[in-house]
Design a protein around this motif. Sequence first.
Motif, PDB file in Angstrom:
ATOM      1  N   ALA A   1       0.836  -1.200   0.000  1.00 10.11           N
ATOM      2  CA  ALA A   1       0.000   0.000   0.000  1.00 10.11           C
ATOM      3  C   ALA A   1       0.876   1.258   0.000  1.00 10.11           C
ATOM      4  N   PRO A   2       0.340   2.373  -0.492  1.00  9.05           N
ATOM      5  CA  PRO A   2       1.116   3.614  -0.451  1.00  9.05           C
ATOM      6  C   PRO A   2       1.218   4.131   0.986  1.00  9.05           C
ATOM      7  N   LEU A   3       2.273   4.908   1.237  1.00  8.96           N
ATOM      8  CA  LEU A   3       2.524   5.484   2.565  1.00  8.96           C
ATOM      9  C   LEU A   3       2.554   6.995   2.469  1.00  8.96           C
ATOM     10  N   ARG A   4       2.366   7.635   3.624  1.00 13.24           N
ATOM     11  CA  ARG A   4       2.587   9.077   3.658  1.00 13.24           C
ATOM     12  C   ARG A   4       4.070   9.324   3.402  1.00 13.24           C
TER      13      ARG A   4
ATOM     14  N   ALA B   1       7.854  18.149  -4.562  1.00 16.37           N
ATOM     15  CA  ALA B   1       7.436  19.499  -4.967  1.00 16.37           C
ATOM     16  C   ALA B   1       7.947  19.839  -6.367  1.00 16.37           C
ATOM     17  N   GLU B   2       9.135  19.347  -6.704  1.00 15.40           N
ATOM     18  CA  GLU B   2       9.719  19.617  -8.024  1.00 15.40           C
ATOM     19  C   GLU B   2       9.335  18.561  -9.053  1.00 15.40           C
ATOM     20  N   ASP B   3       8.451  17.640  -8.682  1.00 19.83           N
ATOM     21  CA  ASP B   3       7.941  16.577  -9.543  1.00 19.83           C
ATOM     22  C   ASP B   3       9.031  15.631 -10.026  1.00 19.83           C
ATOM     23  N   ARG B   4      10.083  15.480  -9.232  1.00 21.30           N
ATOM     24  CA  ARG B   4      11.090  14.458  -9.509  1.00 21.30           C
ATOM     25  C   ARG B   4      10.693  13.142  -8.863  1.00 21.30           C
ATOM     26  N   LEU B   5       9.793  13.207  -7.879  1.00 21.08           N
ATOM     27  CA  LEU B   5       9.266  12.024  -7.207  1.00 21.08           C
ATOM     28  C   LEU B   5       7.748  12.043  -7.373  1.00 21.08           C
ATOM     29  N   PRO B   6       7.203  11.164  -8.232  1.00 15.56           N
ATOM     30  CA  PRO B   6       5.750  11.146  -8.433  1.00 15.56           C
ATOM     31  C   PRO B   6       5.033  10.698  -7.164  1.00 15.56           C
ATOM     32  N   THR B   7       4.049  11.462  -6.757  1.00 12.93           N
ATOM     33  CA  THR B   7       3.271  11.125  -5.566  1.00 12.93           C
ATOM     34  C   THR B   7       1.793  11.136  -5.906  1.00 12.93           C
ATOM     35  N   ILE B   8       1.019  10.556  -5.014  1.00 15.17           N
ATOM     36  CA  ILE B   8      -0.436  10.554  -5.131  1.00 15.17           C
ATOM     37  C   ILE B   8      -0.937  11.641  -4.190  1.00 15.17           C
ATOM     38  N   HIS B   9      -1.644  12.619  -4.730  1.00 16.03           N
ATOM     39  CA  HIS B   9      -2.140  13.731  -3.923  1.00 16.03           C
ATOM     40  C   HIS B   9      -3.504  13.365  -3.348  1.00 16.03           C
TER      41      HIS B   9
ATOM     42  N   HIS C   1       0.719  13.832   0.642  1.00 14.96           N
ATOM     43  CA  HIS C   1       1.355  13.144  -0.476  1.00 14.96           C
ATOM     44  C   HIS C   1       1.559  11.692  -0.063  1.00 14.96           C
ATOM     45  N   LEU C   2       1.062  10.776  -0.880  1.00 13.41           N
ATOM     46  CA  LEU C   2       1.290   9.356  -0.657  1.00 13.41           C
ATOM     47  C   LEU C   2       2.279   8.858  -1.714  1.00 13.41           C
ATOM     48  N   VAL C   3       3.085   7.890  -1.317  1.00 15.52           N
ATOM     49  CA  VAL C   3       4.087   7.360  -2.231  1.00 15.52           C
ATOM     50  C   VAL C   3       4.286   5.878  -1.925  1.00 15.52           C
ATOM     51  N   TYR C   4       4.602   5.109  -2.952  1.00 13.06           N
ATOM     52  CA  TYR C   4       4.941   3.703  -2.770  1.00 13.06           C
ATOM     53  C   TYR C   4       6.442   3.614  -2.501  1.00 13.06           C
ATOM     54  N   LEU C   5       6.841   2.700  -1.619  1.00 15.45           N
ATOM     55  CA  LEU C   5       8.267   2.534  -1.331  1.00 15.45           C
ATOM     56  C   LEU C   5       9.037   2.167  -2.598  1.00 15.45           C
ATOM     57  N   ALA C   6       8.441   1.364  -3.451  1.00 15.22           N
ATOM     58  CA  ALA C   6       9.102   0.985  -4.703  1.00 15.22           C
ATOM     59  C   ALA C   6       9.351   2.205  -5.586  1.00 15.22           C
ATOM     60  N   THR C   7       8.470   3.204  -5.524  1.00 11.16           N
ATOM     61  CA  THR C   7       8.652   4.419  -6.313  1.00 11.16           C
ATOM     62  C   THR C   7       9.847   5.214  -5.808  1.00 11.16           C
ATOM     63  N   VAL C   8       9.988   5.304  -4.487  1.00 10.17           N
ATOM     64  CA  VAL C   8      11.123   6.033  -3.925  1.00 10.17           C
ATOM     65  C   VAL C   8      12.426   5.326  -4.288  1.00 10.17           C
ATOM     66  N   THR C   9      12.439   4.013  -4.200  1.00 13.00           N
ATOM     67  CA  THR C   9      13.624   3.238  -4.562  1.00 13.00           C
ATOM     68  C   THR C   9      13.967   3.445  -6.033  1.00 13.00           C
ATOM     69  N   GLU C  10      12.956   3.423  -6.880  1.00  4.97           N
ATOM     70  CA  GLU C  10      13.181   3.649  -8.315  1.00  4.97           C
ATOM     71  C   GLU C  10      13.699   5.059  -8.570  1.00  4.97           C
ATOM     72  N   ALA C  11      13.181   6.045  -7.864  1.00  5.67           N
ATOM     73  CA  ALA C  11      13.663   7.425  -8.013  1.00  5.67           C
ATOM     74  C   ALA C  11      15.129   7.522  -7.595  1.00  5.67           C
ATOM     75  N   HIS C  12      15.505   6.815  -6.509  1.00  2.00           N
ATOM     76  CA  HIS C  12      16.914   6.752  -6.099  1.00  2.00           C
ATOM     77  C   HIS C  12      17.757   6.174  -7.232  1.00  2.00           C
TER      78      HIS C  12
END
Length: 184
Positions: A117-120, A140-148, A153-164
Amino acid sequence: MQLTTLTVINGHLAAAEDTIPSTLAVAPHAPDAPRGLFVTVVSVEDAAYDLAYAAVICGALHLDAAQRPVAVDLLHPLTDLTLAEQQTLRNHLIQQAWRAWARAPHHVRTLLGCPAAPLRLADAARQLGDPLPTLAKAAAEDRLPTIHVGDRHLVYLATVTEAHDRGLLHDQRGRPPRTATPRR
Protein backbone atom coordinates in the motif's frame (compact mmCIF):
# COMPACT_ATOMS: atom_id res chain seq x y z
CA MET A 1 -9.51 9.90 -19.93
CA GLN A 2 -7.56 7.67 -22.28
CA LEU A 3 -8.34 4.02 -23.10
CA THR A 4 -5.72 1.64 -24.44
CA THR A 5 -6.53 -1.90 -25.49
CA LEU A 6 -3.88 -4.61 -25.55
CA THR A 7 -3.63 -8.34 -25.91
CA VAL A 8 -1.28 -10.70 -24.11
CA ILE A 9 -0.87 -14.06 -25.82
CA ASN A 10 1.83 -16.46 -24.64
CA GLY A 11 3.74 -13.66 -22.92
CA HIS A 12 3.71 -11.41 -25.99
CA LEU A 13 2.00 -8.05 -25.70
CA ALA A 14 0.52 -6.28 -28.72
CA ALA A 15 -2.03 -3.60 -29.56
CA ALA A 16 -5.49 -5.17 -29.73
CA GLU A 17 -6.12 -3.66 -33.16
CA ASP A 18 -3.20 -5.69 -34.54
CA THR A 19 -4.20 -9.08 -33.10
CA ILE A 20 -8.00 -9.16 -32.78
CA PRO A 21 -10.02 -9.98 -35.91
CA SER A 22 -12.72 -7.52 -36.95
CA THR A 23 -15.44 -9.91 -35.79
CA LEU A 24 -14.92 -11.61 -32.46
CA ALA A 25 -17.53 -13.60 -30.56
CA VAL A 26 -18.33 -12.84 -26.94
CA ALA A 27 -18.57 -16.04 -24.92
CA PRO A 28 -17.80 -17.29 -21.41
CA HIS A 29 -14.32 -18.74 -21.00
CA ALA A 30 -13.84 -22.40 -20.11
CA PRO A 31 -11.26 -22.63 -17.30
CA ASP A 32 -9.33 -25.50 -18.90
CA ALA A 33 -9.14 -23.92 -22.38
CA PRO A 34 -6.04 -22.01 -23.56
CA ARG A 35 -6.38 -18.31 -22.91
CA GLY A 36 -4.83 -14.99 -23.64
CA LEU A 37 -5.74 -11.60 -22.19
CA PHE A 38 -7.79 -8.77 -23.63
CA VAL A 39 -6.65 -5.79 -21.55
CA THR A 40 -8.14 -2.31 -21.28
CA VAL A 41 -5.97 0.27 -19.54
CA VAL A 42 -7.78 3.40 -18.32
CA SER A 43 -5.52 6.43 -17.81
CA VAL A 44 -6.71 9.71 -16.29
CA GLU A 45 -5.16 13.10 -15.60
CA ASP A 46 -5.73 15.03 -12.40
CA ALA A 47 -6.10 18.82 -12.10
CA ALA A 48 -2.31 19.22 -12.26
CA TYR A 49 -2.22 17.19 -15.53
CA ASP A 50 -0.49 14.26 -13.82
CA LEU A 51 -1.30 11.00 -15.59
CA ALA A 52 -2.21 7.88 -13.59
CA TYR A 53 -3.34 4.41 -14.57
CA ALA A 54 -6.82 4.41 -13.00
CA ALA A 55 -7.91 0.89 -13.96
CA VAL A 56 -6.72 -2.24 -15.71
CA ILE A 57 -9.55 -4.49 -16.87
CA CYS A 58 -8.63 -7.96 -18.11
CA GLY A 59 -10.90 -10.32 -20.02
CA ALA A 60 -10.07 -13.85 -21.10
CA LEU A 61 -9.36 -14.37 -24.80
CA HIS A 62 -10.28 -17.81 -26.15
CA LEU A 63 -7.50 -19.11 -28.37
CA ASP A 64 -7.70 -21.69 -31.12
CA ALA A 65 -5.06 -24.37 -31.78
CA ALA A 66 -2.92 -21.84 -33.68
CA GLN A 67 -3.03 -19.45 -30.66
CA ARG A 68 -5.27 -16.94 -32.48
CA PRO A 69 -8.15 -15.22 -30.65
CA VAL A 70 -11.59 -16.59 -31.52
CA ALA A 71 -13.74 -15.22 -28.66
CA VAL A 72 -13.50 -12.95 -25.65
CA ASP A 73 -15.19 -13.10 -22.24
CA LEU A 74 -16.11 -9.50 -21.44
CA LEU A 75 -18.77 -10.39 -18.88
CA HIS A 76 -16.38 -11.92 -16.32
CA PRO A 77 -13.28 -9.74 -15.79
CA LEU A 78 -10.27 -11.66 -14.50
CA THR A 79 -9.13 -10.86 -10.98
CA ASP A 80 -6.29 -13.40 -10.77
CA LEU A 81 -3.53 -13.24 -13.35
CA THR A 82 -0.60 -15.61 -13.67
CA LEU A 83 2.82 -14.34 -12.62
CA ALA A 84 3.92 -14.18 -16.26
CA GLU A 85 0.84 -12.13 -17.23
CA GLN A 86 1.38 -9.77 -14.28
CA GLN A 87 5.05 -9.30 -15.17
CA THR A 88 4.32 -8.67 -18.85
CA LEU A 89 1.64 -6.05 -18.14
CA ARG A 90 3.57 -4.41 -15.30
CA ASN A 91 6.73 -4.08 -17.42
CA HIS A 92 4.75 -2.58 -20.29
CA LEU A 93 2.96 -0.03 -18.12
CA ILE A 94 6.19 1.03 -16.41
CA GLN A 95 7.93 1.34 -19.78
CA GLN A 96 5.11 3.44 -21.22
CA ALA A 97 4.83 5.88 -18.30
CA TRP A 98 6.68 5.22 -15.05
CA ARG A 99 5.08 8.30 -13.44
CA ALA A 100 1.58 7.00 -14.27
CA TRP A 101 2.51 3.63 -12.71
CA ALA A 102 3.84 5.41 -9.61
CA ARG A 103 0.48 7.19 -9.22
CA ALA A 104 -1.68 4.13 -9.93
CA PRO A 105 -4.23 3.26 -7.26
CA HIS A 106 -3.64 0.32 -4.95
CA HIS A 107 -6.12 -2.02 -6.70
CA VAL A 108 -4.30 -1.65 -10.04
CA ARG A 109 -0.90 -2.39 -8.51
CA THR A 110 -2.34 -5.33 -6.53
CA LEU A 111 -3.83 -6.89 -9.70
CA LEU A 112 -0.39 -6.67 -11.31
CA GLY A 113 1.49 -8.24 -8.40
CA CYS A 114 2.56 -5.24 -6.29
CA PRO A 115 0.33 -5.43 -3.20
CA ALA A 116 2.22 -2.93 -0.98
CA ALA A 117 0.00 0.00 0.00
CA PRO A 118 1.12 3.61 -0.45
CA LEU A 119 2.52 5.48 2.56
CA ARG A 120 2.59 9.08 3.66
CA LEU A 121 5.77 10.80 2.52
CA ALA A 122 7.00 11.14 6.12
CA ASP A 123 6.47 7.42 6.80
CA ALA A 124 8.32 6.48 3.61
CA ALA A 125 11.24 8.72 4.61
CA ARG A 126 11.31 7.12 8.05
CA GLN A 127 11.22 3.55 6.72
CA LEU A 128 13.93 4.16 4.14
CA GLY A 129 16.10 6.35 6.36
CA ASP A 130 15.96 9.28 3.96
CA PRO A 131 15.61 12.85 5.18
CA LEU A 132 12.03 14.09 4.78
CA PRO A 133 13.18 17.38 3.18
CA THR A 134 14.86 15.37 0.40
CA LEU A 135 11.64 13.54 -0.47
CA ALA A 136 9.45 16.62 0.03
CA LYS A 137 11.56 18.78 -2.28
CA ALA A 138 11.70 16.02 -4.91
CA ALA A 139 7.89 15.71 -4.71
CA ALA A 140 7.44 19.50 -4.97
CA GLU A 141 9.72 19.62 -8.02
CA ASP A 142 7.94 16.58 -9.54
CA ARG A 143 11.09 14.46 -9.51
CA LEU A 144 9.27 12.02 -7.21
CA PRO A 145 5.75 11.15 -8.43
CA THR A 146 3.27 11.13 -5.57
CA ILE A 147 -0.44 10.55 -5.13
CA HIS A 148 -2.14 13.73 -3.92
CA VAL A 149 -4.86 13.13 -1.33
CA GLY A 150 -6.05 16.45 0.01
CA ASP A 151 -2.99 18.14 1.50
CA ARG A 152 -1.06 14.86 1.86
CA HIS A 153 1.35 13.14 -0.48
CA LEU A 154 1.29 9.36 -0.66
CA VAL A 155 4.09 7.36 -2.23
CA TYR A 156 4.94 3.70 -2.77
CA LEU A 157 8.27 2.53 -1.33
CA ALA A 158 9.10 0.99 -4.70
CA THR A 159 8.65 4.42 -6.31
CA VAL A 160 11.12 6.03 -3.92
CA THR A 161 13.62 3.24 -4.56
CA GLU A 162 13.18 3.65 -8.32
CA ALA A 163 13.66 7.42 -8.01
CA HIS A 164 16.91 6.75 -6.10
CA ASP A 165 18.06 4.37 -8.85
CA ARG A 166 17.24 6.94 -11.53
CA GLY A 167 19.21 9.64 -9.68
CA LEU A 168 16.17 11.86 -9.15
CA LEU A 169 16.64 12.42 -5.41
CA HIS A 170 19.25 14.83 -4.13
CA ASP A 171 20.16 14.95 -0.45
CA GLN A 172 18.95 18.17 1.20
CA ARG A 173 20.97 17.89 4.41
CA GLY A 174 23.25 20.78 5.25
CA ARG A 175 24.85 23.13 2.78
CA PRO A 176 25.81 22.11 -0.70
CA PRO A 177 29.47 21.21 -1.06
CA ARG A 178 31.73 24.09 -2.01
CA THR A 179 33.74 23.95 -5.14
CA ALA A 180 37.27 25.26 -5.09
CA THR A 181 37.57 28.58 -6.88
CA PRO A 182 40.91 29.65 -8.23
CA ARG A 183 42.45 32.74 -6.60
CA ARG A 184 43.44 35.65 -8.72
